[in-house]
Design a protein around this motif. Sequence first.
Motif, PDB file in Angstrom:
ATOM      1  N   LYS A  67       0.843  -1.217   0.000  1.00  0.00           N
ATOM      2  CA  LYS A  67       0.000   0.000   0.000  1.00  0.00           C
ATOM      3  C   LYS A  67       0.872   1.259   0.000  1.00  0.00           C
ATOM      4  O   LYS A  67       0.584   2.244   0.669  1.00  0.00           O
ATOM      5  CB  LYS A  67      -0.960  -0.002   1.191  1.00  0.00           C
ATOM      6  CG  LYS A  67      -2.047  -1.068   1.100  1.00  0.00           C
ATOM      7  CD  LYS A  67      -2.980  -0.824  -0.082  1.00  0.00           C
ATOM      8  CE  LYS A  67      -4.133  -1.807  -0.146  1.00  0.00           C
ATOM      9  NZ  LYS A  67      -3.774  -3.101  -0.693  1.00  0.00           N
ATOM     10  N   GLY A  68       1.962   1.199  -0.762  1.00  0.00           N
ATOM     11  CA  GLY A  68       2.829   2.361  -0.949  1.00  0.00           C
ATOM     12  C   GLY A  68       3.953   2.494   0.061  1.00  0.00           C
ATOM     13  O   GLY A  68       4.900   3.248  -0.172  1.00  0.00           O
ATOM     14  N   LYS A  69       3.882   1.777   1.162  1.00  0.00           N
ATOM     15  CA  LYS A  69       4.928   1.941   2.193  1.00  0.00           C
ATOM     16  C   LYS A  69       6.289   1.473   1.691  1.00  0.00           C
ATOM     17  O   LYS A  69       7.322   1.988   2.117  1.00  0.00           O
ATOM     18  CB  LYS A  69       4.537   1.198   3.476  1.00  0.00           C
ATOM     19  CG  LYS A  69       3.429   1.907   4.246  1.00  0.00           C
ATOM     20  CD  LYS A  69       3.283   1.363   5.645  1.00  0.00           C
ATOM     21  CE  LYS A  69       2.331   2.246   6.458  1.00  0.00           C
ATOM     22  NZ  LYS A  69       2.288   1.861   7.872  1.00  0.00           N
ATOM     23  N   GLY A  70       6.278   0.509   0.763  1.00  0.00           N
ATOM     24  CA  GLY A  70       7.541   0.070   0.160  1.00  0.00           C
ATOM     25  C   GLY A  70       8.212   1.210  -0.587  1.00  0.00           C
ATOM     26  O   GLY A  70       9.443   1.349  -0.567  1.00  0.00           O
ATOM     27  N   ASP A  97      -4.933   4.149   4.711  1.00  0.00           N
ATOM     28  CA  ASP A  97      -3.643   3.848   4.077  1.00  0.00           C
ATOM     29  C   ASP A  97      -2.843   5.118   3.802  1.00  0.00           C
ATOM     30  O   ASP A  97      -1.622   5.141   3.988  1.00  0.00           O
ATOM     31  CB  ASP A  97      -3.849   3.051   2.785  1.00  0.00           C
ATOM     32  CG  ASP A  97      -4.334   1.632   3.062  1.00  0.00           C
ATOM     33  OD1 ASP A  97      -3.869   1.039   4.042  1.00  0.00           O
ATOM     34  OD2 ASP A  97      -5.178   1.134   2.301  1.00  0.00           O
ATOM     35  N   LEU A  98      -3.511   6.179   3.344  1.00  0.00           N
ATOM     36  CA  LEU A  98      -2.802   7.451   3.168  1.00  0.00           C
ATOM     37  C   LEU A  98      -2.396   8.033   4.519  1.00  0.00           C
ATOM     38  O   LEU A  98      -1.285   8.538   4.677  1.00  0.00           O
ATOM     39  CB  LEU A  98      -3.661   8.460   2.400  1.00  0.00           C
ATOM     40  CG  LEU A  98      -3.058   9.870   2.255  1.00  0.00           C
ATOM     41  CD1 LEU A  98      -1.682   9.831   1.577  1.00  0.00           C
ATOM     42  CD2 LEU A  98      -4.000  10.794   1.485  1.00  0.00           C
ATOM     43  N   ASN A  99      -3.277   7.936   5.490  1.00  0.00           N
ATOM     44  CA  ASN A  99      -2.998   8.530   6.804  1.00  0.00           C
ATOM     45  C   ASN A  99      -1.792   7.872   7.484  1.00  0.00           C
ATOM     46  O   ASN A  99      -1.169   8.476   8.350  1.00  0.00           O
ATOM     47  CB  ASN A  99      -4.238   8.429   7.696  1.00  0.00           C
ATOM     48  CG  ASN A  99      -4.261   9.514   8.764  1.00  0.00           C
ATOM     49  OD1 ASN A  99      -3.705  10.593   8.574  1.00  0.00           O
ATOM     50  ND2 ASN A  99      -4.870   9.218   9.888  1.00  0.00           N
ATOM     51  N   HIS A 100      -1.479   6.640   7.076  1.00  0.00           N
ATOM     52  CA  HIS A 100      -0.320   5.939   7.676  1.00  0.00           C
ATOM     53  C   HIS A 100       0.802   5.690   6.670  1.00  0.00           C
ATOM     54  O   HIS A 100       1.798   5.055   7.012  1.00  0.00           O
ATOM     55  CB  HIS A 100      -0.777   4.623   8.305  1.00  0.00           C
ATOM     56  CG  HIS A 100      -1.627   4.828   9.522  1.00  0.00           C
ATOM     57  ND1 HIS A 100      -1.098   5.257  10.725  1.00  0.00           N
ATOM     58  CD2 HIS A 100      -2.959   4.710   9.711  1.00  0.00           C
ATOM     59  CE1 HIS A 100      -2.074   5.376  11.614  1.00  0.00           C
ATOM     60  NE2 HIS A 100      -3.217   5.071  11.027  1.00  0.00           N
ATOM     61  N   LEU A 101       0.659   6.208   5.463  1.00  0.00           N
ATOM     62  CA  LEU A 101       1.673   5.983   4.426  1.00  0.00           C
ATOM     63  C   LEU A 101       3.058   6.462   4.878  1.00  0.00           C
ATOM     64  O   LEU A 101       4.071   5.807   4.632  1.00  0.00           O
ATOM     65  CB  LEU A 101       1.254   6.711   3.135  1.00  0.00           C
ATOM     66  CG  LEU A 101       2.229   6.655   1.960  1.00  0.00           C
ATOM     67  CD1 LEU A 101       2.416   5.222   1.472  1.00  0.00           C
ATOM     68  CD2 LEU A 101       1.734   7.538   0.809  1.00  0.00           C
ATOM     69  N   TYR A 102       3.086   7.603   5.545  1.00  0.00           N
ATOM     70  CA  TYR A 102       4.368   8.240   5.873  1.00  0.00           C
ATOM     71  C   TYR A 102       4.786   8.014   7.326  1.00  0.00           C
ATOM     72  O   TYR A 102       5.605   8.756   7.859  1.00  0.00           O
ATOM     73  CB  TYR A 102       4.283   9.743   5.564  1.00  0.00           C
ATOM     74  CG  TYR A 102       4.022  10.025   4.100  1.00  0.00           C
ATOM     75  CD1 TYR A 102       5.047   9.926   3.165  1.00  0.00           C
ATOM     76  CD2 TYR A 102       2.749  10.364   3.641  1.00  0.00           C
ATOM     77  CE1 TYR A 102       4.817  10.167   1.815  1.00  0.00           C
ATOM     78  CE2 TYR A 102       2.506  10.613   2.300  1.00  0.00           C
ATOM     79  CZ  TYR A 102       3.544  10.508   1.393  1.00  0.00           C
ATOM     80  OH  TYR A 102       3.308  10.749   0.058  1.00  0.00           O
ATOM     81  N   ASP A 103       4.241   6.968   7.960  1.00  0.00           N
ATOM     82  CA  ASP A 103       4.570   6.696   9.375  1.00  0.00           C
ATOM     83  C   ASP A 103       6.073   6.600   9.605  1.00  0.00           C
ATOM     84  O   ASP A 103       6.586   7.033  10.634  1.00  0.00           O
ATOM     85  CB  ASP A 103       3.915   5.385   9.835  1.00  0.00           C
ATOM     86  CG  ASP A 103       2.422   5.556  10.130  1.00  0.00           C
ATOM     87  OD1 ASP A 103       1.927   6.701  10.069  1.00  0.00           O
ATOM     88  OD2 ASP A 103       1.757   4.538  10.419  1.00  0.00           O
ATOM     89  N   ASN A 104       6.788   6.002   8.648  1.00  0.00           N
ATOM     90  CA  ASN A 104       8.238   5.799   8.826  1.00  0.00           C
ATOM     91  C   ASN A 104       9.076   6.715   7.938  1.00  0.00           C
ATOM     92  O   ASN A 104      10.267   6.464   7.730  1.00  0.00           O
ATOM     93  CB  ASN A 104       8.587   4.329   8.535  1.00  0.00           C
ATOM     94  CG  ASN A 104       7.857   3.396   9.489  1.00  0.00           C
ATOM     95  OD1 ASN A 104       7.836   3.629  10.692  1.00  0.00           O
ATOM     96  ND2 ASN A 104       7.240   2.348   8.951  1.00  0.00           N
TER      97      ASN A 104
END
Length: 450
Positions: free
Chosen positions: A60-63, A90-97
């Motif tokens: 979901k984009g995190k890669g 998924d967008l709200n957590h995309l940039y968690d890291n």
Amino acid sequence: METIHIYHTNDFHSHFEHWPRILQFLQQKKKLHRQQDEDVFLFDIGDFLDRWHPFTEATKGKGNITLLNECQYTAVTIGNNEGVNLPYEDLNHLYDNAQFDVLVANLYHKNGIYPDWVKPYKIYHTKKGTRVGVIGLTAHFIHLYELLGWKLTEPIAELKKWLGPLKKEADLIIVLSHLGIHDDERIAVEFPEIDVILGAHTHHLFEKGKLVGNTLLGAAGKYGYYVGQIAINLNEQKAVTHQEAVLYDVNDLPAPRNEKERINTFSKKGKELLNQRVTILSEPLVHNPFHETNFSLLLARTLREWCGADCAMVNAGLLLGTLSGEVTNYDLLEACPHPINPCVVELTGKELKEILLQTKDECLQHKQIKGLGFRGTILGVFVYDGIRFEKNKIFINGRELEQERGYTLALPDMFTFGHFFKEVLPYKEKKYFLPEFLRDLLKWKLQMHS
């Protein structure tokens, strides 16, 4: 005298085949500039991810975010592929890291507060004390963002609001604009205090930048074919004395030793993660862009059922492969990779007839399509559910079409963005179904019968 180097990418769309060269190039350039004690900034202008690729779909984009971290990007803005092609969570957590800043001045929660991963702008300080103000803006798909649970504001009005504080706090102002070439040129004319606009969205490129007044526009095309660089010289008073832009063709960059292996890893990893079984088919679902098949008929029927519409139409070119035997999430992605949502339009019988007659145009069926979420090549024939052509008559669910009667037509959303059926669709009310893509509907249908 001070030289600031800016590198920029845009509209990468998960084309990982170019990533090993881009990564090596940017790492080497950053090392070189730092050895010369010059400041380097690295920005991505959105649509870095695209869910057609199994690695992006599976994570979901995190890669994709791990790649931006690996290359030590300074900041990014989001494009519509991040913004409206991911469900809210998924967008709200995309940039968690994320180890970089996410700058989007016109994206808010519904309550009017910025998400905790967003800043409207940021001031960066160079070694010589120059204050570089960077603001991000994303394309104004207000209705789609609202359907997903976000609040999106008009980008140029938002820019105007933040330019006040930016002018006070910054010596140099840079806009990361996922708005497209026409808005970028307009911004350069209306806000001459902006020094640099880095563009995206319309996949345009400027080989040596483009000057509009004193504002330098940079853009690096699409798919990682190019990397952009801008060098800015400033005097002691922090005034720009010289600026120049260049694009590097990724095919001209040296290949790292493990290039092929690294590229293959992305697909392999995505395939592994998407290897869950959806169903087992007793007979193959066949695709053919120029013939009605059991697969295209299934897609049309599923679309109508999901949307609760009177009738539905799809183009057979949406299906890019045949399914047989065990079907996994990976197989569905390969067969239907498009980030295209279901949509329903209310039409009179007369309007519906006008659209349906146009779908019989052979030139339209052979049309090659780029963009609009379409990840195939050719439109293909139109396939229907609840619609029958007989001699010179059209029947909707077994009854002859009535000119004055109202009908609901389910169709892929790509047909509603102003490029098709222009005499009718641009003026009609549309109901978009988000966040589901067409492949999600197929999965729903196949699992129902497994």
